[in-house]
Scaffold this motif. Structure first.
Motif, PDB file in Angstrom:
ATOM      1  N   GLY A  35      -6.677  -4.218  -2.612  1.00 26.57           N
ATOM      2  CA  GLY A  35      -6.118  -2.976  -3.121  1.00 26.57           C
ATOM      3  C   GLY A  35      -4.830  -3.157  -3.890  1.00 26.57           C
ATOM      4  N   TRP A  36      -4.556  -2.205  -4.731  1.00 24.14           N
ATOM      5  CA  TRP A  36      -3.264  -2.091  -5.407  1.00 24.14           C
ATOM      6  C   TRP A  36      -2.567  -0.849  -4.862  1.00 24.14           C
ATOM      7  CZ3 TRP A  36      -1.012  -5.706  -8.264  1.00 24.14           C
ATOM      8  CH2 TRP A  36      -1.810  -6.665  -8.889  1.00 24.14           C
ATOM      9  N   PHE A  37      -1.328  -1.019  -4.490  1.00 25.77           N
ATOM     10  CA  PHE A  37      -0.489   0.078  -3.999  1.00 25.77           C
ATOM     11  C   PHE A  37       0.773   0.130  -4.840  1.00 25.77           C
ATOM     12  CE2 PHE A  37      -2.574   1.254   0.014  1.00 25.77           C
ATOM     13  CZ  PHE A  37      -3.464   0.213   0.143  1.00 25.77           C
ATOM     14  N   ARG A  38       1.461   1.248  -4.796  1.00 32.08           N
ATOM     15  CA  ARG A  38       2.732   1.338  -5.495  1.00 32.08           C
ATOM     16  C   ARG A  38       3.716   2.156  -4.678  1.00 32.08           C
ATOM     17  NH1 ARG A  38       0.912   5.145 -10.658  1.00 32.08           N
ATOM     18  NH2 ARG A  38       0.646   7.107  -9.495  1.00 32.08           N
ATOM     19  N   GLN A  39       4.978   1.879  -4.924  1.00 30.55           N
ATOM     20  CA  GLN A  39       6.032   2.598  -4.220  1.00 30.55           C
ATOM     21  C   GLN A  39       7.193   2.827  -5.166  1.00 30.55           C
ATOM     22  OE1 GLN A  39       7.347   0.801  -0.547  1.00 30.55           O
ATOM     23  NE2 GLN A  39       8.113   2.759   0.206  1.00 30.55           N
ATOM     24  N   GLU A  44       6.928   7.326  -0.465  1.00 33.37           N
ATOM     25  CA  GLU A  44       6.095   6.490   0.372  1.00 33.37           C
ATOM     26  C   GLU A  44       5.175   5.628  -0.488  1.00 33.37           C
ATOM     27  OE1 GLU A  44       5.728   9.362   4.337  1.00 33.37           O
ATOM     28  OE2 GLU A  44       3.958   8.897   3.140  1.00 33.37           O
ATOM     29  N   ARG A  45       4.776   4.503   0.093  1.00 29.79           N
ATOM     30  CA  ARG A  45       3.822   3.651  -0.590  1.00 29.79           C
ATOM     31  C   ARG A  45       2.470   4.367  -0.658  1.00 29.79           C
ATOM     32  NH1 ARG A  45       3.979  -2.664   0.772  1.00 29.79           N
ATOM     33  NH2 ARG A  45       6.164  -2.104   0.368  1.00 29.79           N
ATOM     34  N   GLU A  46       1.842   4.312  -1.826  1.00 30.20           N
ATOM     35  CA  GLU A  46       0.578   5.012  -2.002  1.00 30.20           C
ATOM     36  C   GLU A  46      -0.491   4.099  -2.584  1.00 30.20           C
ATOM     37  OE1 GLU A  46       0.853   8.222  -4.773  1.00 30.20           O
ATOM     38  OE2 GLU A  46       1.617   6.972  -6.384  1.00 30.20           O
ATOM     39  N   GLY A  47      -1.732   4.370  -2.227  1.00 30.14           N
ATOM     40  CA  GLY A  47      -2.846   3.604  -2.754  1.00 30.14           C
ATOM     41  C   GLY A  47      -3.134   4.009  -4.189  1.00 30.14           C
ATOM     42  N   ALA A  61      -7.148   6.429  -6.923  1.00 31.83           N
ATOM     43  CA  ALA A  61      -6.399   7.649  -6.679  1.00 31.83           C
ATOM     44  C   ALA A  61      -6.659   8.612  -7.833  1.00 31.83           C
ATOM     45  CB  ALA A  61      -4.910   7.339  -6.582  1.00 31.83           C
ATOM     46  N   ASP A  62      -6.663   9.899  -7.535  1.00 31.78           N
ATOM     47  CA  ASP A  62      -6.930  10.893  -8.577  1.00 31.78           C
ATOM     48  C   ASP A  62      -5.939  10.780  -9.729  1.00 31.78           C
ATOM     49  OD1 ASP A  62      -7.963  13.558  -6.294  1.00 31.78           O
ATOM     50  OD2 ASP A  62      -9.077  11.883  -7.177  1.00 31.78           O
ATOM     51  N   SER A  63      -4.713  10.395  -9.423  1.00 33.79           N
ATOM     52  CA  SER A  63      -3.657  10.347 -10.433  1.00 33.79           C
ATOM     53  C   SER A  63      -3.866   9.260 -11.480  1.00 33.79           C
ATOM     54  CB  SER A  63      -2.298  10.155  -9.767  1.00 33.79           C
ATOM     55  OG  SER A  63      -2.283   8.947  -9.013  1.00 33.79           O
ATOM     56  N   TRP A 107      -9.326   3.205   2.214  1.00 35.52           N
ATOM     57  CA  TRP A 107      -8.735   2.205   1.344  1.00 35.52           C
ATOM     58  C   TRP A 107      -7.311   2.533   0.950  1.00 35.52           C
ATOM     59  CZ3 TRP A 107      -6.684   3.329  -3.373  1.00 35.52           C
ATOM     60  CH2 TRP A 107      -7.024   4.566  -3.936  1.00 35.52           C
ATOM     61  N   SER A 108      -6.928   3.814   0.987  1.00 32.66           N
ATOM     62  CA  SER A 108      -5.619   4.200   0.476  1.00 32.66           C
ATOM     63  C   SER A 108      -4.515   4.188   1.527  1.00 32.66           C
ATOM     64  CB  SER A 108      -5.694   5.586  -0.160  1.00 32.66           C
ATOM     65  OG  SER A 108      -6.056   6.549   0.807  1.00 32.66           O
ATOM     66  N   TYR A 109      -4.814   3.730   2.736  1.00 37.34           N
ATOM     67  CA  TYR A 109      -3.819   3.725   3.799  1.00 37.34           C
ATOM     68  C   TYR A 109      -3.148   2.355   3.896  1.00 37.34           C
ATOM     69  CZ  TYR A 109      -5.846   8.124   5.334  1.00 37.34           C
ATOM     70  OH  TYR A 109      -6.279   9.417   5.388  1.00 37.34           O
ATOM     71  N   PRO A 110      -1.898   2.246   3.505  1.00 38.46           N
ATOM     72  CA  PRO A 110      -1.220   0.942   3.523  1.00 38.46           C
ATOM     73  C   PRO A 110      -1.214   0.288   4.910  1.00 38.46           C
ATOM     74  CG  PRO A 110       0.093   2.557   2.318  1.00 38.46           C
ATOM     75  CD  PRO A 110      -1.019   3.309   2.965  1.00 38.46           C
ATOM     76  N   ALA A 111      -1.128   1.097   5.955  1.00 37.40           N
ATOM     77  CA  ALA A 111      -1.026   0.551   7.315  1.00 37.40           C
ATOM     78  C   ALA A 111      -2.265  -0.230   7.724  1.00 37.40           C
ATOM     79  CB  ALA A 111      -0.760   1.667   8.309  1.00 37.40           C
ATOM     80  N   LEU A 112      -3.381  -0.020   7.022  1.00 36.04           N
ATOM     81  CA  LEU A 112      -4.626  -0.695   7.375  1.00 36.04           C
ATOM     82  C   LEU A 112      -4.821  -2.012   6.631  1.00 36.04           C
ATOM     83  CD1 LEU A 112      -7.031   2.370   7.641  1.00 36.04           C
ATOM     84  CD2 LEU A 112      -5.722   1.216   9.433  1.00 36.04           C
ATOM     85  N   PHE A 113      -3.841  -2.402   5.837  1.00 42.27           N
ATOM     86  CA  PHE A 113      -3.885  -3.673   5.122  1.00 42.27           C
ATOM     87  C   PHE A 113      -2.890  -4.634   5.767  1.00 42.27           C
ATOM     88  CE2 PHE A 113      -6.504  -3.096   1.310  1.00 42.27           C
ATOM     89  CZ  PHE A 113      -6.778  -1.741   1.412  1.00 42.27           C
ATOM     90  N   GLY A 114      -3.381  -5.838   6.089  1.00 34.02           N
ATOM     91  CA  GLY A 114      -2.543  -6.784   6.810  1.00 34.02           C
ATOM     92  C   GLY A 114      -1.857  -7.816   5.956  1.00 34.02           C
TER      93      GLY A 114
END
Length: 126
Positions: A35-39, A44-47, A61-63, A107-114
């Motif tokens: 995944g790619w996330f941004r902050q 907050e960090r978002e997917g 993400a819709d955006s 997939w969009s939940y940062p906490a679920l990526f290790g």
């Protein structure tokens, strides 16, 4: 040890494009969700987007739908994020992340990526 190293960030004017890369190594999983996330500062960090290495299913993400494209080169263990029509609100630190599970539903939940990279800055000016 899983290592993720992002590159490709930079500064661009609104409407421009950037391509982010994430070089991955050290996997023991046969299938992973990347995944790619941004902050952005103060947020907050978002997917942003994710891809499942097993079948290539993608999630956005819709955006960013219609502007960003996530892809992978399995032979080179590299993840990409092509970002077009960039907007000032896309300005953020972008992170690559991985987990040894499927992507669908969470997939969009940062906490679920290790596993996380160090991030690469994207700045879009108006």
């Amino acid at each position: 040890q899983v290592q993720l190293v992002e590159s490709g960030g930079g500064s661009v004017q609104a409407g421009g494009s950037l391509r982010l890369s994430c070089a991955a190594s050290g996997y023991t999983y046969a299938r992973v969700c990347m995944g790619w996330f941004r902050q952005a500062p103060g947020k907050e960090r978002e997917g942003v987007a994710a891809i499942y290495s097993g079948g290539g299913s993608t999630y956005y993400a819709d955006s960013v739908k219609g502007r960003f494209t996530i892809s992978q080169d399995n032979a080179k263990n590299t993840l990409f994020l092509q970002m077009n029509s960039l907007k000032p609100e896309d300005t953020a630190m972008y992170y690559c992340a991985a987990r040894g599970l499927g992507c669908s539903g969470s997939w969009s939940y940062p906490a679920l990526f290790g596993y996380w990279g160090q991030g690469t800055q994207v700045t879009v000016s108006s």
